[in-house]
Motif scaffolding. Structure first.
Motif, PDB file in Angstrom:
ATOM      1  N   GLU A  66      31.833 -24.635 -94.440  1.00  0.00           N
ATOM      2  CA  GLU A  66      33.229 -24.252 -94.663  1.00  0.00           C
ATOM      3  C   GLU A  66      33.715 -23.212 -93.641  1.00  0.00           C
ATOM      4  N   GLY A  67      32.835 -22.301 -93.203  1.00  0.00           N
ATOM      5  CA  GLY A  67      33.241 -21.259 -92.279  1.00  0.00           C
ATOM      6  C   GLY A  67      32.947 -21.581 -90.824  1.00  0.00           C
ATOM      7  N   PHE A  68      32.697 -22.849 -90.497  1.00  0.00           N
ATOM      8  CA  PHE A  68      32.373 -23.233 -89.123  1.00  0.00           C
ATOM      9  C   PHE A  68      33.628 -23.135 -88.247  1.00  0.00           C
ATOM     10  N   ASN A  69      33.492 -22.526 -87.060  1.00  0.00           N
ATOM     11  CA  ASN A  69      34.601 -22.367 -86.131  1.00  0.00           C
ATOM     12  C   ASN A  69      34.444 -23.375 -84.999  1.00  0.00           C
ATOM     13  N   SER A  70      35.365 -24.339 -84.927  1.00  0.00           N
ATOM     14  CA  SER A  70      35.285 -25.374 -83.892  1.00  0.00           C
ATOM     15  C   SER A  70      35.610 -24.839 -82.508  1.00  0.00           C
ATOM     16  N   ALA A  71      36.200 -23.600 -82.396  1.00  0.00           N
ATOM     17  CA  ALA A  71      36.526 -23.032 -81.088  1.00  0.00           C
ATOM     18  C   ALA A  71      35.283 -22.643 -80.309  1.00  0.00           C
ATOM     19  N   ASN A  72      34.143 -22.522 -81.000  1.00  0.00           N
ATOM     20  CA  ASN A  72      32.901 -22.152 -80.322  1.00  0.00           C
ATOM     21  C   ASN A  72      32.248 -23.332 -79.620  1.00  0.00           C
ATOM     22  N   LEU A  73      32.764 -24.550 -79.834  1.00  0.00           N
ATOM     23  CA  LEU A  73      32.185 -25.728 -79.192  1.00  0.00           C
ATOM     24  C   LEU A  73      32.506 -25.736 -77.705  1.00  0.00           C
ATOM     25  N   LYS A  74      31.584 -26.203 -76.877  1.00  0.00           N
ATOM     26  CA  LYS A  74      31.773 -26.294 -75.442  1.00  0.00           C
ATOM     27  C   LYS A  74      32.315 -27.676 -75.088  1.00  0.00           C
ATOM     28  N   HIS A  75      33.114 -27.712 -74.012  1.00  0.00           N
ATOM     29  CA  HIS A  75      33.683 -28.973 -73.552  1.00  0.00           C
ATOM     30  C   HIS A  75      32.618 -29.787 -72.812  1.00  0.00           C
ATOM     31  N   ALA A  76      32.559 -31.046 -73.068  1.00  0.00           N
ATOM     32  CA  ALA A  76      31.581 -31.929 -72.428  1.00  0.00           C
ATOM     33  C   ALA A  76      32.293 -33.157 -71.907  1.00  0.00           C
ATOM     34  N   ASN A  77      31.905 -33.584 -70.687  1.00  0.00           N
ATOM     35  CA  ASN A  77      32.476 -34.785 -70.073  1.00  0.00           C
ATOM     36  C   ASN A  77      31.547 -35.971 -70.312  1.00  0.00           C
ATOM     37  N   THR A  78      32.130 -37.068 -70.750  1.00  0.00           N
ATOM     38  CA  THR A  78      31.366 -38.283 -71.019  1.00  0.00           C
ATOM     39  C   THR A  78      31.351 -39.156 -69.776  1.00  0.00           C
ATOM     40  N   GLN A  79      30.174 -39.495 -69.295  1.00  0.00           N
ATOM     41  CA  GLN A  79      30.018 -40.337 -68.115  1.00  0.00           C
ATOM     42  C   GLN A  79      29.568 -41.727 -68.540  1.00  0.00           C
ATOM     43  N   GLU A  80      30.283 -42.725 -68.072  1.00  0.00           N
ATOM     44  CA  GLU A  80      29.949 -44.116 -68.398  1.00  0.00           C
ATOM     45  C   GLU A  80      29.116 -44.699 -67.263  1.00  0.00           C
ATOM     46  N   LYS A  81      27.930 -45.104 -67.559  1.00  0.00           N
ATOM     47  CA  LYS A  81      27.017 -45.645 -66.565  1.00  0.00           C
ATOM     48  C   LYS A  81      27.042 -47.182 -66.616  1.00  0.00           C
ATOM     49  N   ILE A  82      27.167 -47.763 -65.415  1.00  0.00           N
ATOM     50  CA  ILE A  82      27.157 -49.231 -65.295  1.00  0.00           C
ATOM     51  C   ILE A  82      25.764 -49.657 -64.853  1.00  0.00           C
ATOM     52  N   VAL A  83      25.114 -50.460 -65.653  1.00  0.00           N
ATOM     53  CA  VAL A  83      23.758 -50.917 -65.361  1.00  0.00           C
ATOM     54  C   VAL A  83      23.854 -52.141 -64.457  1.00  0.00           C
ATOM     55  N   LEU A  84      23.333 -52.026 -63.232  1.00  0.00           N
ATOM     56  CA  LEU A  84      23.344 -53.150 -62.300  1.00  0.00           C
ATOM     57  C   LEU A  84      22.257 -54.158 -62.671  1.00  0.00           C
ATOM     58  N   PRO A  85      22.515 -55.453 -62.400  1.00  0.00           N
ATOM     59  CA  PRO A  85      21.497 -56.462 -62.735  1.00  0.00           C
ATOM     60  C   PRO A  85      20.283 -56.353 -61.830  1.00  0.00           C
ATOM     61  N   ALA A  86      19.150 -56.753 -62.323  1.00  0.00           N
ATOM     62  CA  ALA A  86      17.915 -56.710 -61.542  1.00  0.00           C
ATOM     63  C   ALA A  86      17.880 -57.856 -60.534  1.00  0.00           C
ATOM     64  N   LYS A  87      16.871 -57.817 -59.641  1.00  0.00           N
ATOM     65  CA  LYS A  87      16.732 -58.845 -58.607  1.00  0.00           C
ATOM     66  C   LYS A  87      16.477 -60.215 -59.223  1.00  0.00           C
ATOM     67  N   GLU A  88      15.703 -60.257 -60.300  1.00  0.00           N
ATOM     68  CA  GLU A  88      15.397 -61.537 -60.945  1.00  0.00           C
ATOM     69  C   GLU A  88      16.645 -62.129 -61.580  1.00  0.00           C
ATOM     70  N   ASP A  89      17.509 -61.291 -62.162  1.00  0.00           N
ATOM     71  CA  ASP A  89      18.745 -61.796 -62.759  1.00  0.00           C
ATOM     72  C   ASP A  89      19.678 -62.379 -61.704  1.00  0.00           C
ATOM     73  N   ILE A  90      19.732 -61.727 -60.514  1.00  0.00           N
ATOM     74  CA  ILE A  90      20.594 -62.245 -59.439  1.00  0.00           C
ATOM     75  C   ILE A  90      20.093 -63.592 -58.955  1.00  0.00           C
ATOM     76  N   GLU A  91      18.761 -63.739 -58.776  1.00  0.00           N
ATOM     77  CA  GLU A  91      18.199 -65.005 -58.326  1.00  0.00           C
ATOM     78  C   GLU A  91      18.433 -66.113 -59.346  1.00  0.00           C
ATOM     79  N   THR A  92      18.311 -65.794 -60.636  1.00  0.00           N
ATOM     80  CA  THR A  92      18.551 -66.793 -61.688  1.00  0.00           C
ATOM     81  C   THR A  92      20.012 -67.236 -61.682  1.00  0.00           C
ATOM     82  N   GLU A  93      20.927 -66.274 -61.504  1.00  0.00           N
ATOM     83  CA  GLU A  93      22.343 -66.620 -61.477  1.00  0.00           C
ATOM     84  C   GLU A  93      22.684 -67.490 -60.263  1.00  0.00           C
ATOM     85  N   ARG A  94      22.072 -67.196 -59.084  1.00  0.00           N
ATOM     86  CA  ARG A  94      22.299 -68.013 -57.897  1.00  0.00           C
ATOM     87  C   ARG A  94      21.798 -69.442 -58.104  1.00  0.00           C
TER      88      ARG A  94
END
Length: 242
Positions: free
Chosen positions: A98-126
């Motif tokens: 009940e007495g928690f102060n949300s102003a003490n929270l630190k700002h955090a940036n969310t980074q979205e990571k794109i997972v590249l396909p592996a070499k085997e996946d590229i060969e299969t798609e080709r």
């Protein structure tokens, strides 16, 4: 007109049945005696009726002035030390939320990571893409004309022998003469139980007889004592501080 119409609408009786009804004589009836059967109650029904009657008599003649007055004592069970500690922890968690102060929270940036396909996946798609392009871009004009020849496969020597054997067995079964069979007597053998089974059955029978013949009047009467645990001096001090 209405009378004639109503007579025509009446149902017609068969001539043979009408003759039998007109020639019926009540003197030809035979005299029969009617026997009225009265079903007597069973022994169990009589016992239940007696018990029910005694119960009704006891209720109707019951005297309330013979009842004794009793006083009900209400016992207050004090909480244990574990209950007190659990209550304190729950109260501390509730106050912290009940007495928690949300102003003490630190700002955090969310980074979205794109997972590249592996070499085997590229060969299969080709490979899949090249096969798809080859199928869609196929030229039917480059195909050559071919004649289809239907070949009849003759059965092997083993298949012919198997068919002959099967045919002879089938003919032997269909042309079988039952009169050539001999009469046979069937003997039924009764397997006696082993010694272990007999001993186990005896033990089971003795246990059952002991349970059925048990006399509850031989039991001794015992009194149950209810103990009320009082809190210690330390628990009382902790309760006062809380």
């Amino acid at each position: 007109m209405s009378t004639e119409a109503s007579i025509k609408d009446l149902p017609k009786v068969d001539t043979a049945l009408k003759g039998q009804l007109e020639g019926f004589s009540p003197d030809k009836l035979k005299k029969t005696d009617t026997a009225e059967k009265s079903t007597l109650p069973t022994k169990e029904d009589v016992e239940q009726e007696k018990q029910h009657t005694e119960l009704l008599e006891n209720i109707s003649h019951f005297r309330s002035d013979k009842l004794k007055r009793t006083s009900t004592s209400e016992k207050i069970v004090l909480p244990t030390s574990q209950d007190v500690e659990a209550e304190k922890q729950a109260k501390a968690h509730l106050e912290a939320v009940e007495g928690f102060n949300s102003a003490n929270l630190k700002h955090a940036n969310t980074q979205e990571k794109i997972v590249l396909p592996a070499k085997e996946d590229i060969e299969t798609e080709r490979t899949h893409q090249s096969i798809f392009q080859g199928v869609t871009g196929f030229d039917k004009a480059s195909m050559r004309h071919a004649e289809t020849q239907e070949k009849i496969a003759l059965p092997a020597k083993e298949d012919i022998e198997t068919e002959k054997t099967h045919q002879s067995i089938f003919q032997g079964v269909t042309a079988f003469d039952k009169s050539q069979m001999r009469h046979a007597e069937t003997e039924e053998k009764v397997a006696l139980p082993a010694k272990e089974d007999i001993d186990a059955e005896k033990g089971h029978q003795a246990l059952r007889e002991g349970i059925e013949g048990f006399n509850p009047s031989a039991l001794k009467k015992t009194e149950t004592l209810e103990k009320c645990k009082l809190p210690t001096k330390e628990e009382i001090e902790q309760e006062k501080k809380a």
